[in-house]
Write an enzyme that holds these catalytic residues in place. Structure first.
Site, PDB file in Angstrom:
ATOM      1  N   SER A  28       0.835  -1.204   0.000  1.00 41.92           N
ATOM      2  CA  SER A  28       0.000   0.000   0.000  1.00 41.92           C
ATOM      3  C   SER A  28       0.867   1.251   0.000  1.00 41.92           C
ATOM      4  O   SER A  28       0.591   2.219  -0.722  1.00 41.92           O
ATOM      5  CB  SER A  28      -0.910  -0.001   1.235  1.00 41.92           C
ATOM      6  OG  SER A  28      -1.747  -1.138   1.236  1.00 41.92           O
ATOM      7  N   HIS A 159       1.324 -13.232   0.419  1.00 42.38           N
ATOM      8  CA  HIS A 159       1.645 -13.026  -0.990  1.00 42.38           C
ATOM      9  C   HIS A 159       2.747 -13.982  -1.456  1.00 42.38           C
ATOM     10  O   HIS A 159       3.131 -14.891  -0.727  1.00 42.38           O
ATOM     11  CB  HIS A 159       1.999 -11.568  -1.224  1.00 42.38           C
ATOM     12  CG  HIS A 159       0.806 -10.662  -1.124  1.00 42.38           C
ATOM     13  ND1 HIS A 159       0.808  -9.355  -1.571  1.00 42.38           N
ATOM     14  CD2 HIS A 159      -0.446 -10.862  -0.634  1.00 42.38           C
ATOM     15  CE1 HIS A 159      -0.375  -8.795  -1.353  1.00 42.38           C
ATOM     16  NE2 HIS A 159      -1.144  -9.701  -0.789  1.00 42.38           N
ATOM     17  N   GLU A 300     -12.006 -22.250   3.232  1.00 39.43           N
ATOM     18  CA  GLU A 300     -12.138 -20.795   3.302  1.00 39.43           C
ATOM     19  C   GLU A 300     -12.245 -20.205   1.899  1.00 39.43           C
ATOM     20  O   GLU A 300     -11.614 -20.689   0.957  1.00 39.43           O
ATOM     21  CB  GLU A 300     -10.934 -20.180   4.005  1.00 39.43           C
ATOM     22  CG  GLU A 300     -10.901 -20.424   5.499  1.00 39.43           C
ATOM     23  CD  GLU A 300      -9.858 -19.547   6.171  1.00 39.43           C
ATOM     24  OE1 GLU A 300      -9.869 -18.319   5.953  1.00 39.43           O
ATOM     25  OE2 GLU A 300      -9.024 -20.096   6.913  1.00 39.43           O
TER      26      GLU A 300
END
Length: 359
Positions: A28, A159, A300
């Site tokens: 970010s 990631h 999930e």
């Protein structure tokens, strides 16, 4: 920041094939630093009110820096097969005020760069890449994140490789690189070369230069421990990506041609962040019912990134518009979901996924 950060930056730049790399504390922050540097640079800076074309499907921190620097976001629909920017939509969205296209390589899948670059040929429009979900992906043999003026990467723990928290911006543009070095650390000159494109020539007085501020900045610095982990992870990254691609091959063997679920179509060589699925016929299959099946089986799942971001309440605070209808983004938002991939063998878990969804 010290020797390990510098070493990681150099090795990462070499891995992806870029001239420069600047490490920060998150993906970010990488997006924020890139847009900040483009807004402050002296050559062709972005100005408040300039238009930036963005896909309607991405993570919020693709969009927030654009808002924070007063840029006008122009949302464009996605291609429902690749989940990336629709190239025809980009062409239709370009106006005399367009200064950048901020493409996102979604879920490991490269943008279709040939028609995108063709659409921008002969213009002064920046191509920027949010490559935070697609480290290691390639298009025509070239690493994604390196096709435009700058590209961003994330090393969050879920990631492709992890530094616990961390991110990177890469570029071949020396001026942009110098501005990022300064903005990353408070806007000071300390980290700049003696001769640089931000303040010109620094003085020989290290004491005076230690607290000399020349541009508004942030504290986006990573720590040595993050870079030390990154140096180790980078050695393992090719194997990580190879395993993700083996998992993806198994996933495609299970779900290609599924009459009920549409899966992401690979462009170039995806690094397969995760596996998206979109219900083909919502009248016959309910997403809510499928998700309940997965939850009962202990599988999930998540929305596909942030779905159609243009429908979020926060967009009311943006200077933004849409170019054309966002039908595909909305369909994905209402009828799509995804499950994760990993850098170890999850083929048995994918078998379970297939059994649950088609049992």
């Amino acid at each position: 920041m010290s020797t390990r950060v510098r070493a990681f930056e150099e090795q990462f730049a070499n891995f992806v094939g870029s001239r420069y790399a600047v490490m920060v504390n998150s993906g970010s922050s990488a997006n924020l630093l890139m847009i900040a540097a483009l807004s402050h640079r002296r050559t062709r800076p972005l100005r408040p009110g300039d238009e930036v074309i963005v896909p309607a499907v991405s993570w919020p921190t693709t969009y927030y820096p654009l808002h924070q620097y007063g840029l006008r976001l122009v949302f464009v629909d996605i291609n429902l097969d690749t989940l990336n920017l629709d190239t025809t939509g980009v062409r239709n969205a370009i106006t005399p005020r367009t200064r950048a296209v901020f493409g996102v390589n979604l879920l490991g899948n490269p943008l279709d760069f040939r028609p995108l670059l063709d659409a921008l040929k002969g213009s002064d429009i920046y191509l920027l890449e949010d490559n935070c979900e697609s480290l290691g992906a390639k298009y025509d043999g070239k690493q994604t994140g390196t096709f435009g003026t700058a590209g961003t990467f994330s090393f969050f723990f879920s990631h492709h490789m992890s530094t616990m928290e961390g991110g990177m911006v890469v570029t071949d543009d020396e001026e942009l690189y110098h501005f990022m070095l300064s903005i990353r650390a408070h806007g000071w000159t300390r980290d700049l070369p003696d001769n640089n494109l931000v303040c010109g020539r620094k003085s020989a007085d290290a004491f005076a230069e230690s607290f000399r501020f020349v541009i508004p900045g942030y504290n986006l610095r990573p720590m040595e421990i993050n870079a030390a982990i990154g140096l180790c992870q980078l050695k393992k990254l090719p194997d990580f990506i190879a395993t993700r691609r083996r998992n993806a091959l198994h996933f495609k063997q299970l779900f290609d041609g599924d009459p009920h679920l549409r899966i992401q179509m690979e462009t170039g060589e995806s690094s397969w962040f995760g596996f998206s699925m979109i219900i083909r016929d919502p009248a016959r299959n309910s997403r809510a019912a499928l998700i309940r099946l997965l939850q009962r089986a202990g599988v999930e799942c998540r929305p596909i990134v942030a779905g159609n971001f243009a429908k979020n309440e926060v967009v009311k605070l943006f200077n933004s518009t849409t170019s054309g209808p966002l039908r595909n983004a909305e369909f994905l938002d209402e009828h799509g979901f995804f499950v994760g991939n990993h850098h170890y063998d999850i083929r048995s878990s994918l078998d379970l996924l297939h059994k649950v969804l088609n049992g």
